[in-house]
Design a protein around this motif. Sequence first.
Motif, PDB file in Angstrom:
ATOM      1  N   SER A  71       0.810  -1.219   0.000  1.00 19.40           N
ATOM      2  CA  SER A  71       0.000   0.000   0.000  1.00 19.40           C
ATOM      3  C   SER A  71       0.842   1.268   0.000  1.00 19.40           C
ATOM      4  CB  SER A  71      -0.932   0.010   1.219  1.00 19.40           C
ATOM      5  OG  SER A  71      -0.206   0.123   2.428  1.00 19.40           O
ATOM      6  N   VAL A  72       2.123   1.168   0.354  1.00 19.39           N
ATOM      7  CA  VAL A  72       2.957   2.367   0.390  1.00 19.39           C
ATOM      8  C   VAL A  72       3.129   2.962  -1.007  1.00 19.39           C
ATOM      9  CG1 VAL A  72       5.236   1.282   0.088  1.00 19.39           C
ATOM     10  CG2 VAL A  72       5.025   3.370   1.442  1.00 19.39           C
ATOM     11  N   VAL A  73       2.950   2.149  -2.050  1.00 22.94           N
ATOM     12  CA  VAL A  73       3.066   2.668  -3.417  1.00 22.94           C
ATOM     13  C   VAL A  73       1.992   3.720  -3.666  1.00 22.94           C
ATOM     14  CG1 VAL A  73       3.049   2.080  -5.869  1.00 22.94           C
ATOM     15  CG2 VAL A  73       4.036   0.478  -4.214  1.00 22.94           C
ATOM     16  N   VAL A 253      -5.834   5.082   2.669  1.00 27.48           N
ATOM     17  CA  VAL A 253      -4.391   5.334   2.537  1.00 27.48           C
ATOM     18  C   VAL A 253      -4.153   6.414   1.491  1.00 27.48           C
ATOM     19  CG1 VAL A 253      -2.203   4.320   1.795  1.00 27.48           C
ATOM     20  CG2 VAL A 253      -3.702   3.040   3.327  1.00 27.48           C
ATOM     21  N   CYS A 254      -4.877   6.334   0.369  1.00 29.04           N
ATOM     22  CA  CYS A 254      -4.753   7.361  -0.671  1.00 29.04           C
ATOM     23  C   CYS A 254      -5.156   8.736  -0.133  1.00 29.04           C
ATOM     24  CB  CYS A 254      -5.621   7.007  -1.869  1.00 29.04           C
ATOM     25  SG  CYS A 254      -5.080   5.565  -2.816  1.00 29.04           S
ATOM     26  N   CYS A 297      -3.834  15.666  10.175  1.00 28.14           N
ATOM     27  CA  CYS A 297      -3.060  14.671   9.429  1.00 28.14           C
ATOM     28  C   CYS A 297      -2.429  13.637  10.355  1.00 28.14           C
ATOM     29  CB  CYS A 297      -1.966  15.359   8.601  1.00 28.14           C
ATOM     30  SG  CYS A 297      -2.570  16.290   7.172  1.00 28.14           S
ATOM     31  N   GLU A 298      -1.893  14.112  11.471  1.00 29.14           N
ATOM     32  CA  GLU A 298      -1.215  13.202  12.397  1.00 29.14           C
ATOM     33  C   GLU A 298      -2.201  12.241  13.053  1.00 29.14           C
ATOM     34  OE1 GLU A 298       2.191  11.653  14.306  1.00 29.14           O
ATOM     35  OE2 GLU A 298       1.978  13.059  12.637  1.00 29.14           O
ATOM     36  N   VAL A 299      -3.337  12.754  13.467  1.00 25.83           N
ATOM     37  CA  VAL A 299      -4.343  11.905  14.104  1.00 25.83           C
ATOM     38  C   VAL A 299      -4.851  10.850  13.114  1.00 25.83           C
ATOM     39  CG1 VAL A 299      -6.679  11.866  15.072  1.00 25.83           C
ATOM     40  CG2 VAL A 299      -5.050  13.630  15.799  1.00 25.83           C
ATOM     41  N   GLN A 300      -5.152  11.278  11.902  1.00 24.08           N
ATOM     42  CA  GLN A 300      -5.640  10.336  10.906  1.00 24.08           C
ATOM     43  C   GLN A 300      -4.580   9.284  10.561  1.00 24.08           C
ATOM     44  OE1 GLN A 300      -8.686  10.027   9.682  1.00 24.08           O
ATOM     45  NE2 GLN A 300      -9.447  11.765  10.840  1.00 24.08           N
ATOM     46  N   ARG A 301      -3.328   9.698  10.480  1.00 26.58           N
ATOM     47  CA  ARG A 301      -2.247   8.754  10.173  1.00 26.58           C
ATOM     48  C   ARG A 301      -2.160   7.680  11.239  1.00 26.58           C
ATOM     49  NH1 ARG A 301       0.381   6.616   6.022  1.00 26.58           N
ATOM     50  NH2 ARG A 301       0.597   8.682   5.082  1.00 26.58           N
ATOM     51  N   SER A 322     -14.893   1.066   7.502  1.00 27.53           N
ATOM     52  CA  SER A 322     -15.821   2.127   7.120  1.00 27.53           C
ATOM     53  C   SER A 322     -15.504   3.417   7.870  1.00 27.53           C
ATOM     54  CB  SER A 322     -17.264   1.692   7.397  1.00 27.53           C
ATOM     55  OG  SER A 322     -17.593   0.533   6.651  1.00 27.53           O
ATOM     56  N   MET A 323     -15.126   3.293   9.145  1.00 26.49           N
ATOM     57  CA  MET A 323     -14.698   4.469   9.907  1.00 26.49           C
ATOM     58  C   MET A 323     -13.469   5.114   9.275  1.00 26.49           C
ATOM     59  SD  MET A 323     -15.085   3.253  13.887  1.00 26.49           S
ATOM     60  CE  MET A 323     -16.645   3.360  14.757  1.00 26.49           C
ATOM     61  N   ALA A 324     -12.529   4.274   8.847  1.00 27.07           N
ATOM     62  CA  ALA A 324     -11.315   4.799   8.214  1.00 27.07           C
ATOM     63  C   ALA A 324     -11.649   5.542   6.936  1.00 27.07           C
ATOM     64  CB  ALA A 324     -10.341   3.659   7.930  1.00 27.07           C
ATOM     65  N   LYS A 325     -12.485   4.943   6.102  1.00 25.95           N
ATOM     66  CA  LYS A 325     -12.844   5.598   4.839  1.00 25.95           C
ATOM     67  C   LYS A 325     -13.589   6.893   5.091  1.00 25.95           C
ATOM     68  CE  LYS A 325     -14.490   5.583   0.283  1.00 25.95           C
ATOM     69  NZ  LYS A 325     -15.463   6.615   0.333  1.00 25.95           N
ATOM     70  N   LEU A 326     -14.549   6.860   5.994  1.00 23.83           N
ATOM     71  CA  LEU A 326     -15.324   8.063   6.304  1.00 23.83           C
ATOM     72  C   LEU A 326     -14.433   9.179   6.839  1.00 23.83           C
ATOM     73  CD1 LEU A 326     -18.042   9.548   6.772  1.00 23.83           C
ATOM     74  CD2 LEU A 326     -18.109   8.465   9.037  1.00 23.83           C
TER      75      LEU A 326
END
Length: 384
Positions: A71-73, A253-254, A297-301, A322-326
Amino acid sequence: MNDLQLNEEYELLKKSIRLFAEKEIEPFYAQWEKEGLIPPELWLKLGEAGFLCSDLEEQYGGLGLPYRFSSVVVDVFSILGYAALAVNLTVHSQIVAHYIANYGTEEQKKTMLPKMASGESVGAIAMTEPGAGSDLQGIKATALAQDGHYTINGSKTFITNGQLCDILIVAAITNKDVKPSKGMSLFVLEDLETLTGFSRGRNLQKIGLHGCDTSELFFENIRVKETALLGNVDEGFHYLMNQLPRERLTLSVCAQGAMEGALEQTIQYVKERTVFNQPLSELQNTQFEIAEIATTCEVQRRFIEYCISQIEANQLDTKTASMAKLSTTEAQCRVIDRCLQLFGGYGYMEEYPISRAFIDARVQRIYGGTSEIMKQIIGKSILK
């Protein structure tokens, strides 16, 4: 390999991706955006570099790497502002390849996956229809069994990689007598140009992600052998539900990469831009804005890192994905909007990449399940 060695390998991989992008992508990306697709030659270069399907087993052309390495790509490409390419690769490496790896026969895996890992074949998945987007049970395309074959009829739309794909997974109804969730199957098709009745529609013109080809696909009495069935008959909806957490995490991730890339651009700009005879970065409002954006950004990361650890342990559930995507896609749109504001009028000019990031971000809250669908999934899971 211990954690320190893994981290070192991870950082080296990120550097190699940036170097690849500097040479093979940056000089040409603007032209690809105008042309509306990523050329086949780049797919081969990505495969040669080991950036495609790297988490597949080695016997199928992969490198056997953990999810975070594959996924890092798309993470780095998103940071660098190549959102269209990141979406192409998400569908190819993280979605299509894993459907085949998880549900395909040994013959399907040995035939298709090495070509996907090398970039020789491009993968796409045809789920969405004109009347069925986030509601997959609204699918109308059919694949009816006849004399040892299936006959596929219907149409699909918004299909990423639709113009270039060589390998295509199609969701269709195989049993009309039960509800779609009990009568849907998946088929994997190759050699598409040889299939009588298959046609590609136009490359759809979108407001963003211009370099990511998105197509309509049409199926008119296409006859395929029973060997084209992916997994068991009538279990396609179950497979789709099982794979959605991976898809949604990768889209997250994107989103994460895109907002961090926008922050990088903005920090550089406000340090260079002078307002009232001083750098924009010295104004209190700028400092407050950057502080809030960086914190988001830091919290989401950190949440994304947690989700990655969960998927690597095979424990990522639908609610958490779903939480991550939202959370990440909504944050992406807010963050990039605030970053663009700090660019002032220049943020509205196409010559500044922040403008492209702003336009590319909008669809993130729609595909892979809209934000509203994510809320419904999360709410039902909590309140059940």
